[in-house]
Design an enzyme around this catalytic site. Structure first.
Site, PDB file in Angstrom:
ATOM      1  N   GLY A  43       7.029  84.349  54.515  1.00 55.83           N
ATOM      2  CA  GLY A  43       8.573  84.284  54.623  1.00 55.83           C
ATOM      3  C   GLY A  43       9.414  83.176  55.025  1.00 55.83           C
ATOM      4  N   SER A  44      10.354  83.345  54.698  1.00 49.79           N
ATOM      5  CA  SER A  44      11.381  82.147  55.281  1.00 49.79           C
ATOM      6  C   SER A  44      11.401  81.909  56.773  1.00 49.79           C
ATOM      7  CB  SER A  44      12.748  82.499  54.815  1.00 49.79           C
ATOM      8  OG  SER A  44      13.375  83.359  55.398  1.00 49.79           O
ATOM      9  N   SER A  45      12.069  80.997  56.871  1.00 55.94           N
ATOM     10  CA  SER A  45      12.588  80.332  58.281  1.00 55.94           C
ATOM     11  C   SER A  45      13.382  81.233  59.077  1.00 55.94           C
ATOM     12  CB  SER A  45      12.853  78.930  58.386  1.00 55.94           C
ATOM     13  OG  SER A  45      14.059  78.743  57.821  1.00 55.94           O
ATOM     14  N   VAL A  46      14.023  82.011  58.532  1.00 57.10           N
ATOM     15  CA  VAL A  46      15.085  82.905  58.859  1.00 57.10           C
ATOM     16  C   VAL A  46      14.221  83.866  59.770  1.00 57.10           C
ATOM     17  CG1 VAL A  46      16.899  84.608  58.585  1.00 57.10           C
ATOM     18  CG2 VAL A  46      16.709  82.572  57.142  1.00 57.10           C
ATOM     19  N   GLY A  47      12.949  84.003  59.621  1.00 56.83           N
ATOM     20  CA  GLY A  47      12.021  84.906  60.605  1.00 56.83           C
ATOM     21  C   GLY A  47      12.229  84.542  62.139  1.00 56.83           C
TER      22      GLY A  47
END
Length: 135
Positions: A56-60
């Protein structure tokens, strides 16, 4: 040559092992408002979360930090392979993170027989685990 565990974020603690046989997306799979695993409703707090790797994305990384800031994070995260998003989120949130590498299968099997896992993880490579009880 076998590669043993690498401690990316150190710490000590205890938790009930929660072993997932699949990668997780912190943004998609972890509810940072309620502190549960989405779709399963399993509480993360007090768990040693074990899974192969994150996707997934860096928002994780924000999701992991948010869980920690609210006191809802797992006691530790043990993975086969860590990425920068997982490492930065755990570092910001103070969540112990261990990349098990070649020891993933062995440690996962050991934790699956634990009711409670007490751990000590110190960079760069010290990991000790004591199991208490059965699941």
């Amino acid at each position: 040559m076998a590669r043993g565990p690498r401690v990316l974020v150190g710490g000590e603690g205890a938790g009930t092992p929660l072993i997932l046989g699949r990668p997780i997306s912190p943004l998609g799979d972890l509810d940072h408002e309620r502190g549960v695993l989405r779709g399963e409703g399993i509480e993360l707090k007090g768990k040693v979360l074990v899974f192969p790797y994150a996707v997934g994305s860096s928002v994780g990384s924000y999701v992991l930090y948010s869980l920690a800031a609210k006191g809802l994070s797992p006691s530790a995260i043990f993975v086969e392979k860590a990425d920068i998003t997982l490492a930065s989120g755990c570092a910001l949130g103070g969540i112990p993170l261990v990349e098990l590498r070649d020891e993933y299968g062995r440690v996962k099997d050991r934790l699956s027989a634990c009711g409670l896992a007490r751990f000590s993880a110190r960079p760069p490579d010290h990991l000790s685990i004591a199991c208490e009880g059965t699941p």
